[in-house]
Enzyme design. Structure first.
Site, PDB file in Angstrom:
ATOM      1  N   LYS A  13      -5.869  -1.893  -0.090  1.00  0.00           N
ATOM      2  CA  LYS A  13      -5.124  -2.788  -0.983  1.00  0.00           C
ATOM      3  C   LYS A  13      -4.497  -3.945  -0.189  1.00  0.00           C
ATOM      4  O   LYS A  13      -4.631  -5.109  -0.563  1.00  0.00           O
ATOM      5  CB  LYS A  13      -4.011  -2.007  -1.724  1.00  0.00           C
ATOM      6  CG  LYS A  13      -4.534  -0.839  -2.559  1.00  0.00           C
ATOM      7  CD  LYS A  13      -3.419  -0.108  -3.294  1.00  0.00           C
ATOM      8  CE  LYS A  13      -2.419   0.603  -2.408  1.00  0.00           C
ATOM      9  NZ  LYS A  13      -2.972   1.736  -1.624  1.00  0.00           N
ATOM     10  N   ARG A  88       3.127   2.979  -9.920  1.00  0.00           N
ATOM     11  CA  ARG A  88       2.503   4.175  -9.365  1.00  0.00           C
ATOM     12  C   ARG A  88       2.766   5.391 -10.229  1.00  0.00           C
ATOM     13  O   ARG A  88       2.324   6.492  -9.884  1.00  0.00           O
ATOM     14  CB  ARG A  88       3.094   4.464  -7.992  1.00  0.00           C
ATOM     15  CG  ARG A  88       2.253   3.975  -6.848  1.00  0.00           C
ATOM     16  CD  ARG A  88       3.119   4.126  -5.614  1.00  0.00           C
ATOM     17  NE  ARG A  88       2.383   4.497  -4.460  1.00  0.00           N
ATOM     18  CZ  ARG A  88       2.055   3.624  -3.505  1.00  0.00           C
ATOM     19  NH1 ARG A  88       2.335   2.358  -3.599  1.00  0.00           N
ATOM     20  NH2 ARG A  88       1.419   4.041  -2.447  1.00  0.00           N
ATOM     21  N   ARG A 127      -5.170   3.718  12.108  1.00  0.00           N
ATOM     22  CA  ARG A 127      -4.142   2.699  11.973  1.00  0.00           C
ATOM     23  C   ARG A 127      -2.833   3.111  12.658  1.00  0.00           C
ATOM     24  O   ARG A 127      -2.357   2.409  13.531  1.00  0.00           O
ATOM     25  CB  ARG A 127      -3.882   2.401  10.489  1.00  0.00           C
ATOM     26  CG  ARG A 127      -2.857   1.284  10.307  1.00  0.00           C
ATOM     27  CD  ARG A 127      -2.668   0.945   8.862  1.00  0.00           C
ATOM     28  NE  ARG A 127      -2.127   2.085   8.133  1.00  0.00           N
ATOM     29  CZ  ARG A 127      -1.790   2.028   6.856  1.00  0.00           C
ATOM     30  NH1 ARG A 127      -1.969   0.921   6.173  1.00  0.00           N
ATOM     31  NH2 ARG A 127      -1.290   3.089   6.257  1.00  0.00           N
ATOM     32  N   ARG A 129       0.420   3.986  11.182  1.00  0.00           N
ATOM     33  CA  ARG A 129       1.746   3.712  10.626  1.00  0.00           C
ATOM     34  C   ARG A 129       2.550   5.021  10.671  1.00  0.00           C
ATOM     35  O   ARG A 129       1.955   6.096  10.786  1.00  0.00           O
ATOM     36  CB  ARG A 129       1.585   3.209   9.186  1.00  0.00           C
ATOM     37  CG  ARG A 129       2.714   2.337   8.689  1.00  0.00           C
ATOM     38  CD  ARG A 129       2.324   1.624   7.406  1.00  0.00           C
ATOM     39  NE  ARG A 129       2.277   2.534   6.265  1.00  0.00           N
ATOM     40  CZ  ARG A 129       1.749   2.231   5.083  1.00  0.00           C
ATOM     41  NH1 ARG A 129       1.223   1.033   4.884  1.00  0.00           N
ATOM     42  NH2 ARG A 129       1.738   3.114   4.106  1.00  0.00           N
ATOM     43  N   ARG A 140       0.442  12.132   0.506  1.00  0.00           N
ATOM     44  CA  ARG A 140       0.323  10.844  -0.190  1.00  0.00           C
ATOM     45  C   ARG A 140      -0.848  10.883  -1.169  1.00  0.00           C
ATOM     46  O   ARG A 140      -0.785  10.327  -2.270  1.00  0.00           O
ATOM     47  CB  ARG A 140       0.133   9.701   0.815  1.00  0.00           C
ATOM     48  CG  ARG A 140       1.440   9.347   1.546  1.00  0.00           C
ATOM     49  CD  ARG A 140       1.203   8.617   2.859  1.00  0.00           C
ATOM     50  NE  ARG A 140       0.555   7.331   2.720  1.00  0.00           N
ATOM     51  CZ  ARG A 140      -0.069   6.699   3.733  1.00  0.00           C
ATOM     52  NH1 ARG A 140      -0.126   7.248   4.935  1.00  0.00           N
ATOM     53  NH2 ARG A 140      -0.610   5.531   3.527  1.00  0.00           N
TER      54      ARG A 140
HETATM   55  P1  AP5 Z   1      -4.887  -1.070   4.067  1.00  0.00           P
HETATM   56  O1  AP5 Z   1      -5.390  -2.388   3.616  1.00  0.00           O
HETATM   57  O2  AP5 Z   1      -3.588  -1.001   4.787  1.00  0.00           O
HETATM   58  O3  AP5 Z   1      -4.883  -0.050   2.831  1.00  0.00           O
HETATM   59  P2  AP5 Z   1      -3.792   0.191   1.710  1.00  0.00           P
HETATM   60  O4  AP5 Z   1      -4.547   0.576   0.482  1.00  0.00           O
HETATM   61  O5  AP5 Z   1      -2.866  -0.958   1.644  1.00  0.00           O
HETATM   62  O6  AP5 Z   1      -3.110   1.499   2.329  1.00  0.00           O
HETATM   63  P3  AP5 Z   1      -1.594   1.875   2.454  1.00  0.00           P
HETATM   64  O7  AP5 Z   1      -1.512   2.919   3.519  1.00  0.00           O
HETATM   65  O8  AP5 Z   1      -0.712   0.679   2.567  1.00  0.00           O
HETATM   66  O9  AP5 Z   1      -1.391   2.548   1.030  1.00  0.00           O
HETATM   67  P4  AP5 Z   1      -0.259   3.352   0.440  1.00  0.00           P
HETATM   68  O10 AP5 Z   1      -0.479   3.175  -1.003  1.00  0.00           O
HETATM   69  O11 AP5 Z   1      -0.227   4.756   0.943  1.00  0.00           O
HETATM   70  O12 AP5 Z   1       1.068   2.661   1.067  1.00  0.00           O
HETATM   71  P5  AP5 Z   1       2.243   1.811   0.472  1.00  0.00           P
HETATM   72  O13 AP5 Z   1       2.738   0.954   1.548  1.00  0.00           O
HETATM   73  O14 AP5 Z   1       1.867   1.185  -0.826  1.00  0.00           O
HETATM   74  O15 AP5 Z   1      -6.022  -0.396   4.951  1.00  0.00           O
HETATM   75  C1  AP5 Z   1      -5.826   0.857   5.581  1.00  0.00           C
HETATM   76  C2  AP5 Z   1      -6.569   0.865   6.943  1.00  0.00           C
HETATM   77  O16 AP5 Z   1      -7.968   0.764   6.693  1.00  0.00           O
HETATM   78  C3  AP5 Z   1      -6.217  -0.327   7.838  1.00  0.00           C
HETATM   79  O17 AP5 Z   1      -6.219   0.095   9.168  1.00  0.00           O
HETATM   80  C4  AP5 Z   1      -7.339  -1.326   7.561  1.00  0.00           C
HETATM   81  O18 AP5 Z   1      -7.588  -2.175   8.649  1.00  0.00           O
HETATM   82  C5  AP5 Z   1      -8.513  -0.404   7.294  1.00  0.00           C
HETATM   83  N1  AP5 Z   1      -9.474  -0.983   6.327  1.00  0.00           N
HETATM   84  C6  AP5 Z   1      -9.190  -1.752   5.248  1.00  0.00           C
HETATM   85  N2  AP5 Z   1     -10.322  -2.070   4.583  1.00  0.00           N
HETATM   86  C7  AP5 Z   1     -11.333  -1.488   5.260  1.00  0.00           C
HETATM   87  C8  AP5 Z   1     -12.753  -1.453   5.071  1.00  0.00           C
HETATM   88  N3  AP5 Z   1     -13.336  -2.085   4.034  1.00  0.00           N
HETATM   89  N4  AP5 Z   1     -13.498  -0.745   5.945  1.00  0.00           N
HETATM   90  C9  AP5 Z   1     -12.918  -0.098   7.002  1.00  0.00           C
HETATM   91  N5  AP5 Z   1     -11.582  -0.104   7.245  1.00  0.00           N
HETATM   92  C10 AP5 Z   1     -10.802  -0.784   6.376  1.00  0.00           C
HETATM   93  O19 AP5 Z   1       3.333   2.942   0.151  1.00  0.00           O
HETATM   94  C11 AP5 Z   1       3.939   3.658   1.197  1.00  0.00           C
HETATM   95  C12 AP5 Z   1       5.003   4.584   0.637  1.00  0.00           C
HETATM   96  O20 AP5 Z   1       6.029   3.806  -0.014  1.00  0.00           O
HETATM   97  C13 AP5 Z   1       4.544   5.562  -0.447  1.00  0.00           C
HETATM   98  O21 AP5 Z   1       4.012   6.746   0.117  1.00  0.00           O
HETATM   99  C14 AP5 Z   1       5.843   5.803  -1.206  1.00  0.00           C
HETATM  100  O22 AP5 Z   1       6.674   6.706  -0.513  1.00  0.00           O
HETATM  101  C15 AP5 Z   1       6.507   4.436  -1.174  1.00  0.00           C
HETATM  102  N6  AP5 Z   1       6.170   3.596  -2.346  1.00  0.00           N
HETATM  103  C16 AP5 Z   1       5.521   2.382  -2.316  1.00  0.00           C
HETATM  104  N7  AP5 Z   1       5.372   1.890  -3.566  1.00  0.00           N
HETATM  105  C17 AP5 Z   1       5.938   2.822  -4.400  1.00  0.00           C
HETATM  106  C18 AP5 Z   1       6.072   2.908  -5.821  1.00  0.00           C
HETATM  107  N8  AP5 Z   1       5.604   1.955  -6.633  1.00  0.00           N
HETATM  108  N9  AP5 Z   1       6.682   4.010  -6.331  1.00  0.00           N
HETATM  109  C19 AP5 Z   1       7.172   4.979  -5.533  1.00  0.00           C
HETATM  110  N10 AP5 Z   1       7.060   4.961  -4.186  1.00  0.00           N
HETATM  111  C20 AP5 Z   1       6.446   3.901  -3.630  1.00  0.00           C
HETATM  112 MG    MG Z   2      -0.769  -1.206   1.803  1.00  0.00          MG
END
Ligand code: AP5
Ligand code: MG
Length: 186
Positions: A13, A88, A127, A129, A140
């Site tokens: 994303k 979400r 990655r 994080r 997750r």
């Molecule tokens: P990346 O682009 O970072 O993927 P992403 O989908 O953004 O993954 P996230 O880890 O950010 O998702 P998430 O939903 O768990 O985290 P969020 O920050 O929203 O890519 C991932 C990796 O793959 C990278 O290394 C990239 O380079 C690689 N990659 C990308 N595309 C590729 C491809 N085509 N081929 C190969 N490699 C590739 O949420 C984190 C936490 O915050 C949650 O767990 C929760 O606790 C909280 N939170 C956030 N939003 C909410 C909400 N709305 N409600 C409640 N809690 C929330």
């Molecule tokens: Mg993200």
């Protein structure tokens, strides 16, 4: 355009969001990025959110909805935005619907990025994080399946959902997104 981006952890994303905001001039509203910034700034909200994030659980809806309500009121959102990681839960989606209805600014499209679990683990392992430890990734994913996947049906029924194959190079995937957005009224 007002776009919601849904996909499991590691689906890409954030990677695709960078391309989309540059190409379409959208504001990027990532609740994960906002929460990490709040955590790093050691605000009260950030410290509360960290307990959930480090366990791979969703942060409570009331905290998230308040953050998004404030953010949507900022002027850069008037030109359109990409919601990355929000809503979400069904409760978040309903709260968003209410906010948008009162402003008469409906969503244009909901994009689902679909990627198989084994690929998600591989991507996140590479990655590093703070929440990319295997046991936290597993939690997750559980949260995604149980709390977020019901949104696919919620938005599908409203005719807003477009599913995109998230396997391939980031450029390949962006081409698929462009093809879908090309068919969505701006
Ligand atoms: P990346 O682009 O970072 O993927 P992403 O989908 O953004 O993954 P996230 O880890 O950010 O998702 P998430 O939903 O768990 O985290 P969020 O920050 O929203 O890519 C991932 C990796 O793959 C990278 O290394 C990239 O380079 C690689 N990659 C990308 N595309 C590729 C491809 N085509 N081929 C190969 N490699 C590739 O949420 C984190 C936490 O915050 C949650 O767990 C929760 O606790 C909280 N939170 C956030 N939003 C909410 C909400 N709305 N409600 C409640 N809690 C929330
Ligand atoms: Mg993200």
């Amino acid at each position: 355009m007002r776009i919601v981006f849904i996909g499991p952890p590691g689906a890409g994303k954030g990677t695709q969001a960078e391309r989309m905001i540059a190409t379409y001039g959208l504001a990027h509203l990532s609740t994960g990025d906002m929460l990490r910034a709040a955590r790093d700034a050691r605000t009260e909200v950030g410290q509360k959110a960290e307990q959930y994030m480090s366990a791979g659980q969703l942060v409570p809806d009331d905290i998230i909805v308040a953050i998004i309500r404030d953010r949507l009121g900022e002027p850069d959102c008037r030109r359109g935005y990409l919601l990355d990681g929000f809503p979400r839960t069904i409760a978040q989606a309903e709260a968003l619907d209410q906010m948008l209805a009162s402003e008469k600014t409906p969503l244009d499209v909901v994009l689902e990025l679909r990627v198989p679990d084994d690929e998600l683990f591989q991507r996140l392992a590479g990655r590093g994080r703070a929440d990319d430890k295997p046991e936290v990734i597993r939690q997750r994913l559980v949260a995604y399946r149980q709390q977020t996947e019901p949104l696919l049906d919620y938005y599908g029924k409203r005719g807003l959902l477009k599913t995109i194959d998230g396997l391939g190079t980031p450029d390949d995937i962006f081409e698929r997104i462009r093809a879908v957005l090309g068919g969505v009224a701006a």
